[in-house]
Design a protein around this motif. Structure first.
Motif, PDB file in Angstrom:
ATOM      1  N   UNK A 178       0.850  -1.188   0.000  1.00 21.60           N
ATOM      2  CA  UNK A 178       0.000   0.000   0.000  1.00 21.60           C
ATOM      3  C   UNK A 178       0.884   1.236   0.000  1.00 21.60           C
ATOM      4  N   UNK A 179       0.594   2.169  -0.910  1.00 26.91           N
ATOM      5  CA  UNK A 179       1.356   3.411  -1.038  1.00 26.91           C
ATOM      6  C   UNK A 179       0.392   4.588  -1.113  1.00 26.91           C
ATOM      7  N   UNK A 180       0.872   5.767  -0.699  1.00 30.65           N
ATOM      8  CA  UNK A 180       0.097   6.992  -0.871  1.00 30.65           C
ATOM      9  C   UNK A 180       0.950   8.017  -1.618  1.00 30.65           C
ATOM     10  N   UNK A 190       5.496   4.804   1.481  1.00 25.51           N
ATOM     11  CA  UNK A 190       5.128   3.399   1.709  1.00 25.51           C
ATOM     12  C   UNK A 190       4.286   3.286   2.963  1.00 25.51           C
ATOM     13  N   UNK A 191       3.157   2.604   2.834  1.00 34.40           N
ATOM     14  CA  UNK A 191       2.266   2.384   3.973  1.00 34.40           C
ATOM     15  C   UNK A 191       2.350   0.918   4.416  1.00 34.40           C
ATOM     16  N   UNK A 192       1.396   0.512   5.262  1.00 35.87           N
ATOM     17  CA  UNK A 192       1.393  -0.833   5.820  1.00 35.87           C
ATOM     18  C   UNK A 192       0.856  -1.836   4.796  1.00 35.87           C
ATOM     19  N   UNK A 193       1.536  -2.974   4.651  1.00 37.18           N
ATOM     20  CA  UNK A 193       1.081  -4.007   3.725  1.00 37.18           C
ATOM     21  C   UNK A 193      -0.258  -4.589   4.173  1.00 37.18           C
ATOM     22  N   UNK A 194      -1.026  -5.063   3.182  1.00 33.51           N
ATOM     23  CA  UNK A 194      -2.298  -5.700   3.488  1.00 33.51           C
ATOM     24  C   UNK A 194      -2.125  -7.175   3.783  1.00 33.51           C
ATOM     25  N   UNK A 229     -10.542  -3.908   5.533  1.00 38.57           N
ATOM     26  CA  UNK A 229     -10.477  -2.447   5.546  1.00 38.57           C
ATOM     27  C   UNK A 229      -9.129  -1.996   6.091  1.00 38.57           C
ATOM     28  N   UNK A 230      -8.748  -0.795   5.670  1.00 37.43           N
ATOM     29  CA  UNK A 230      -7.528  -0.148   6.169  1.00 37.43           C
ATOM     30  C   UNK A 230      -7.916   1.190   6.753  1.00 37.43           C
ATOM     31  N   UNK A 231      -7.478   1.457   7.977  1.00 39.46           N
ATOM     32  CA  UNK A 231      -7.765   2.723   8.657  1.00 39.46           C
ATOM     33  C   UNK A 231      -6.530   3.618   8.574  1.00 39.46           C
ATOM     34  N   UNK A 232      -6.690   4.784   7.983  1.00 41.46           N
ATOM     35  CA  UNK A 232      -5.568   5.705   7.805  1.00 41.46           C
ATOM     36  C   UNK A 232      -5.043   6.206   9.148  1.00 41.46           C
ATOM     37  N   UNK A 233      -5.953   6.441  10.094  1.00 38.29           N
ATOM     38  CA  UNK A 233      -5.528   6.991  11.382  1.00 38.29           C
ATOM     39  C   UNK A 233      -4.777   5.971  12.230  1.00 38.29           C
ATOM     40  N   UNK A 234      -5.312   4.755  12.312  1.00 40.99           N
ATOM     41  CA  UNK A 234      -4.677   3.730  13.137  1.00 40.99           C
ATOM     42  C   UNK A 234      -3.590   2.974  12.378  1.00 40.99           C
ATOM     43  N   UNK A 235      -3.532   3.186  11.065  1.00 39.35           N
ATOM     44  CA  UNK A 235      -2.547   2.523  10.211  1.00 39.35           C
ATOM     45  C   UNK A 235      -2.609   0.999  10.343  1.00 39.35           C
ATOM     46  N   UNK A 236      -3.841   0.503  10.362  1.00 38.86           N
ATOM     47  CA  UNK A 236      -4.028  -0.937  10.574  1.00 38.86           C
ATOM     48  C   UNK A 236      -5.052  -1.514   9.605  1.00 38.86           C
ATOM     49  N   UNK A 237      -4.878  -2.807   9.306  1.00 39.00           N
ATOM     50  CA  UNK A 237      -5.796  -3.563   8.455  1.00 39.00           C
ATOM     51  C   UNK A 237      -6.714  -4.418   9.326  1.00 39.00           C
ATOM     52  N   UNK A 238      -7.933  -4.657   8.843  1.00 39.24           N
ATOM     53  CA  UNK A 238      -8.883  -5.490   9.568  1.00 39.24           C
ATOM     54  C   UNK A 238      -9.642  -6.372   8.587  1.00 39.24           C
ATOM     55  N   UNK A 239      -9.705  -7.672   8.865  1.00 36.19           N
ATOM     56  CA  UNK A 239     -10.566  -8.573   8.108  1.00 36.19           C
ATOM     57  C   UNK A 239     -11.981  -8.441   8.644  1.00 36.19           C
TER      58      UNK A 239
END
Length: 365
Positions: A178-180, A190-194, A229-239
């Motif tokens: 994931x990139x922005x 570079x952001x957090x991988x999914x 989902x990916x949360x920009x604020x928490x920088x975390x992925x969730x199934x």
């Protein structure tokens, strides 16, 4: 005789007004110059107009011809929902290289085109911006050293004024990075991988802090049913595990978002025997209630593109907007069909001018 017709007239009115509003897909036949049959194209909405770019076009006469004479497109077409007319756009300068399975977003009243597959299967790593007012294309010069690898079948959304790109297929395989991209500094971060590496998926950004990713194809070619989902604020992925009925596994489908509802339709999935086939179902995901709901069916399709149709400025109704879709493929054949999804069709709209006379009682076809 007149009295009986009047009685039938009022009974029909009562029956129709008692029916609930229902959703429906309808194929429309716009005027103007229709884009050639194609797949892997993109649509964006800017100032009440819908812009189509790129894709792989082909002869629609037979499946064999469609596969054998396909070409990549660099053209832009604009669709006016109010007039129901397609028009080709003559750019003021040279357009980007032709491509398919790229991504596109609208931001700041401009259309951004990212990456995709070019001629001879080459993978692209560029960013282009199109200004509908000047009809000019401009390539974005990236100032950062780090940037995403060239890819195809990825997803792109806009959050907090930045462009986020996720997943896709690179020269080394399927990825989950994931990139922005910051438009002011022209830099990639570079952001957090999914989770599972995926391509051919769909991503939607809500009005808050989350990006939702649905479906796609894994590295072994399997279609996936996953929602995450990916949360920009928490920088975390969730199934996201949703109880009850859920859409089947699919890739290369369409997805749109309005308020708290994500709609998906079609795509390449599996039939009852496990063979790959194009799908024709539509589902709605409520991001608040965390539920899936099956909606109206449409002719099977894949590699299509869809956008929310802007509501008319004089509309006072508090209703969902329509969705416009340009198809795409069906069973391997390239198409140039225009479809509209009506989420709240009123059955009474099917009555033609009943107030004129009971003698004119007739349902619209």
């Amino acid at each position: 005789m007149i009295r009986s017709k009047v009685w039938i007239y009022f009974v029909a009115i009562l029956l129709l007004t008692g029916l609930a509003h229902a959703d429906v897909w309808k194929q429309i036949h716009p005027g103007g110059t229709i884009p050639s049959a194609r797949s892997g194209h993109t649509l964006v909405e800017i100032n009440n107009k819908i812009y189509l770019f790129g894709g792989e076009s082909a002869d629609t006469s037979t499946l064999e011809d469609s596969a054998g004479t396909s070409t990549l497109e660099e053209s832009v077409f604009v669709y006016d929902p109010n007039l129901a007319v397609w028009s080709p756009v003559e750019p003021a300068n040279n357009p980007p290289p032709a491509r398919k399975n790229h991504s596109a977003v609208a931001l700041g009243e401009k259309m951004y085109i990212l990456f995709g597959e070019g001629n001879q299967g080459s993978l692209l790593q560029d960013i282009w911006v199109y200004d509908p007012l000047s009809k000019e294309w401009q390539e974005q010069v990236v100032s950062s050293v780090s940037k995403p690898d060239a890819r195809t079948g990825h997803s792109t959304v806009v959050m907090y004024g930045q462009i986020f790109i996720y997943g896709g297929k690179t020269t080394t395989g399927v990825v989950n990075d994931l990139w922005s991209f910051d438009l002011r500094s022209k830099t990639w971060v570079k952001r957090e991988n999914g989770g599972i590496p995926v391509y051919g998926h769909k991503a939607i950004a809500d009005t808050g802090t989350k990006m939702y990713v649905h479906g796609g194809t894994s590295a072994d070619g399997s279609r996936l049913p996953d929602l995450r989902s990916y949360d920009v604020n928490t920088k975390s992925w969730e199934n996201i595990d949703v109880p009850g009925d859920v859409p089947s596994a699919r890739a290369f489908h369409v997805a749109t978002f309005e308020t708290n509802k994500i709609k998906i339709s079609g795509g390449s999935g599996y039939d009852s025997t496990g063979a790959l086939t194009d799908l024709g179902d539509t589902w709605e995901f409520d991001t608040v209630a965390v539920t899936w709901t099956p909606k109206a069916k449409v002719s099977p399709h894949s590699f299509s593109s869809a956008v929310v149709v802007p509501k008319s400025s004089d509309s006072n109704k508090v209703e969902e907007s329509n969705v416009f879709m340009f198809v795409g493929q069906r069973n391997g054949q390239f198409l140039n069909e225009s479809w509209i999804y009506y989420p709240n069709e009123n059955p009474c709209d099917k009555v033609e001018d009943l107030a004129v006379s009971p003698n004119t009682l007739k349902l619209k076809k």
